[in-house]
Design a protein around this motif. Structure first.
Motif, short mmCIF file in Angstrom:
data_model
loop_
_atom_site.label_atom_id
_atom_site.label_comp_id
_atom_site.label_asym_id
_atom_site.label_seq_id
_atom_site.Cartn_x
_atom_site.Cartn_y
_atom_site.Cartn_z
N THR A 158 0.64 -0.98 0.17
CA THR A 158 -0.21 0.12 -0.02
C THR A 158 0.58 1.17 0.24
O THR A 158 2.08 1.09 0.19
CB THR A 158 -1.17 0.43 1.07
OG1 THR A 158 0.12 0.14 2.36
CG2 THR A 158 -1.77 -0.84 1.54
N THR A 159 -0.02 2.68 -0.53
CA THR A 159 0.90 3.79 -0.34
C THR A 159 1.40 3.73 1.19
O THR A 159 2.73 4.24 1.35
CB THR A 159 0.95 4.78 -0.80
OG1 THR A 159 -1.11 5.25 0.16
CG2 THR A 159 -0.24 5.27 -2.06
N SER A 160 1.01 3.29 2.22
CA SER A 160 1.78 3.61 3.64
C SER A 160 2.67 2.28 3.91
O SER A 160 3.60 2.79 4.50
CB SER A 160 0.43 3.03 4.42
OG SER A 160 1.14 3.15 5.91
N MET A 217 4.56 1.72 1.28
CA MET A 217 5.99 2.80 0.78
C MET A 217 6.61 3.24 0.94
O MET A 217 7.98 3.76 1.18
CB MET A 217 5.14 2.40 -0.56
CG MET A 217 4.98 1.66 -2.10
SD MET A 217 4.23 1.78 -3.62
CE MET A 217 2.81 2.14 -3.35
N TYR A 259 5.74 14.17 -4.14
CA TYR A 259 4.17 14.41 -4.33
C TYR A 259 3.59 15.00 -5.35
O TYR A 259 3.96 16.12 -5.03
CB TYR A 259 4.34 15.23 -2.34
CG TYR A 259 4.85 14.13 -1.36
CD1 TYR A 259 4.20 13.43 -0.61
CD2 TYR A 259 6.09 14.87 -1.46
CE1 TYR A 259 4.34 12.43 0.77
CE2 TYR A 259 6.39 14.09 0.33
CZ TYR A 259 5.51 13.03 1.17
OH TYR A 259 5.85 12.45 2.53
N GLU A 274 -1.31 9.93 -4.77
CA GLU A 274 -1.41 9.16 -3.53
C GLU A 274 -2.97 8.69 -3.22
O GLU A 274 -2.86 7.60 -3.44
CB GLU A 274 -0.45 9.43 -2.83
CG GLU A 274 0.88 10.35 -2.65
CD GLU A 274 1.36 11.85 -2.46
OE1 GLU A 274 -0.03 12.07 -3.52
OE2 GLU A 274 1.86 11.96 -3.00
N GLY A 323 -2.90 5.74 -5.29
CA GLY A 323 -2.63 4.40 -4.59
C GLY A 323 -1.20 4.34 -5.60
O GLY A 323 -0.55 3.30 -5.42
N THR A 324 -0.90 5.62 -5.76
CA THR A 324 0.40 5.86 -7.04
C THR A 324 1.53 6.63 -6.38
O THR A 324 0.89 7.98 -5.89
CB THR A 324 0.39 6.15 -8.39
OG1 THR A 324 -0.63 5.47 -9.24
CG2 THR A 324 1.04 6.48 -9.50
N LEU A 325 2.66 5.88 -5.92
CA LEU A 325 3.71 6.99 -6.13
C LEU A 325 4.89 6.97 -6.62
O LEU A 325 6.00 6.03 -7.68
CB LEU A 325 4.34 6.66 -4.24
CG LEU A 325 3.65 6.79 -3.29
CD1 LEU A 325 4.06 5.90 -1.76
CD2 LEU A 325 3.41 7.47 -3.30
N GLN A 366 7.05 5.60 -11.26
CA GLN A 366 5.59 5.57 -10.48
C GLN A 366 5.37 4.21 -9.85
O GLN A 366 5.63 3.46 -10.72
CB GLN A 366 4.71 5.94 -11.18
CG GLN A 366 4.67 7.45 -11.60
CD GLN A 366 3.22 7.86 -12.36
OE1 GLN A 366 2.90 6.80 -13.48
NE2 GLN A 366 2.82 9.35 -12.15
N THR A 421 2.45 1.59 -7.93
CA THR A 421 1.11 1.83 -7.93
C THR A 421 0.62 0.86 -7.17
O THR A 421 0.70 -0.48 -7.28
CB THR A 421 0.47 2.46 -9.31
OG1 THR A 421 0.52 3.39 -9.76
CG2 THR A 421 -1.53 1.86 -8.57
N THR A 422 -0.26 0.76 -5.93
CA THR A 422 -0.82 -0.21 -5.09
C THR A 422 -1.88 -1.32 -5.98
O THR A 422 -1.97 -0.49 -7.20
CB THR A 422 -1.10 0.06 -4.26
OG1 THR A 422 -0.87 1.16 -3.03
CG2 THR A 422 -2.37 -1.56 -3.08
#
Length: 426
Positions: free
Chosen positions: A65-67, A69, A83, A87, A90-92, A105, A107-108
């Motif tokens: 998950t983004t958390s 990551m 940033y 987000e 689900g994408t960082l 990039q 993505t979850t």
């Protein structure tokens, strides 16, 4: 389509994929594995590898998950987090490396996307099969690990081999999740289909029923897809098909379809000369008001807008000449234009020739250098003329003489002509 629980695997030869795995990408993979999270290349990158094309972009998906990551990369000096508003989906975006830096990039995996107008909610999963099933097209549902193993949950490889553009599952549901998929379908059809008319009527029916959803898609995204469609194979056929599905009003295009057949003909005439997207699209606009509506909807660049306005204004004004030089009127227009605008206008006039279908003279104009009229008011003063209020008229007469010489007379010859002919004394 394979069942959600099944997967077909295809092992690539190392020569087919190792060049993609830079030290930065391998570092990212090893970091995620260290925290027991799966990570793979997904979508277009995998599709391009199978087509023998080097991917322009590498997108990644993960079970994290983004958390998760954020925890993985926290305090890692080799990774900078960029940033963005992505987000929520689900994408960082991560920049990996110190001296040589690469952007990725990640993505979850997604379970589903729920859309209410412009409001979007995403539900996530750690199941690769579920994620693959909710992607738009089977050919975009492939994933690949760092060992070159491709995972196919939706028969995407078979569809790619057969040049089939197939949606995953319920087409209406896929389009509801993300309406830009309407145009993505036509883009990939243009890239991969062997037959410009091989559309599945079931797909076209779903697109017609979903057309209104495009009104919530930002104009920039619509224009991005349209530009890729207009530079693809079958561009003329595809735009005609798009208009026949009543999509025009939701993209800012005129509702009348009278120009769609001429657009197809125009594309057939000039397709080998790479017309700019806006050049082809101008066929659909009858007046400035219609074009302004389109520009406001898709928020095109100033370059595209200026080119469109130029074509709209001059498409019937500048025409081939009857004298031996067919391009005389085009050249005359460029020579008479302001020096600071000549390079841009030279490009625009070439697009005008494509628009008008005068294909055989395009290369001639491309190779033609705009001659420069080198005399100015300072030159007249240098030669003893003092009545500055007369200079504009004198320069105009010298310019006409220069044009009559087919732009060959030099500055000294023109000055001499001014004195000997009495032009300077009139």
């Amino acid at each position: 389509m394979t069942s959600p629980s099944s997967v077909r695997c295809y092992q690539l030869n190392p020569s087919e994929y190792t060049c993609l795995f830079s030290p930065q990408l391998l570092y990212l993979f090893s970091l995620f594995h260290e925290y027991d999270h799966s990570i793979r290349l997904v979508g277009g990158a995998v599709r391009d590898i199978l087509l023998g094309v080097t991917p322009h972009d590498i997108d990644l998906a993960t079970t994290a998950t983004t958390s998760d990551m954020m925890k993985i990369i926290q305090g890692d000096s080799n990774i900078e987090l960029v940033y963005t508003r992505a987000e929520h989906f689900g994408t960082l975006t991560m920049i990996v490396g110190t001296t040589i830096r690469r952007t990725f990039q990640v993505t979850t995996l997604k379970q589903c996307i729920i859309r209410h107008g412009r409001d979007v909610q995403v539900q996530f999963t750690d199941n690769w099969s579920v994620d693959a099933q909710q992607r738009d097209l089977t050919i975009n549902s492939l994933s690949m690990d760092e060992h070159g193993m491709i995972y196919d949950y939706t028969n995407g490889i078979d569809d790619l081999k057969l040049n089939r553009i197939c949606f995953n599952g319920n087409i209406l549901a896929r389009l509801q999740e993300n309406p830009i998929r309407i145009l993505r379908y036509f883009r990939f059809f243009g890239q991969l289909s062997a037959d410009p008319y091989a559309h599945d009527e079931t797909v076209l029916d779903a697109i017609r029923r979903s057309a209104i959803l495009l009104q919530d898609v930002p104009g920039e995204k619509i224009w991005l897809e349209l530009k890729m469609i207009l530079t693809n194979r079958f561009a003329g056929h595809l735009i005609r098909t798009i208009l026949q599905q009543q999509l025009a009003p939701f993209m800012g295009l005129p509702e009348s379809s009278e120009g769609m057949f001429e657009l197809e003909n125009r594309w057939l005439r000039c397709m080998n000369y790479q017309p700019q997207p806006i050049t082809l699209l101008m066929t659909l606009f009858e007046d400035q008001g219609e074009f302004d509506t389109f520009c406001q909807r898709i928020k095109c660049s100033s370059h595209d807008k200026n080119l469109g306005q130029f074509l709209l204004h001059y498409r019937y004004v500048i025409q081939p000449s009857n004298n031996p030089d067919m391009l005389y009127s085009y050249k005359d227009f460029l020579i008479n234009s302001h020096l600071t605008q000549q390079d841009t206008l030279h490009e625009f006039v070439i697009e005008l020739l494509k628009y008008q279908g005068h294909i055989l003279v395009i290369n001639e104009l491309k190779q033609w250098s705009i001659p420069k009229f080198t005399i100015n008011a300072w030159d007249l003063r240098e030669n003893g003329l003092t009545s500055s209020h007369r200079f504009p008229n004198l320069l105009r007469k010298l310019r006409e003489k220069w044009k009559a010489s087919k732009y060959k007379m030099t500055k000294s010859e023109l000055i001499e002509y001014g004195f000997l002919s009495g032009v300077f004394y009139m």
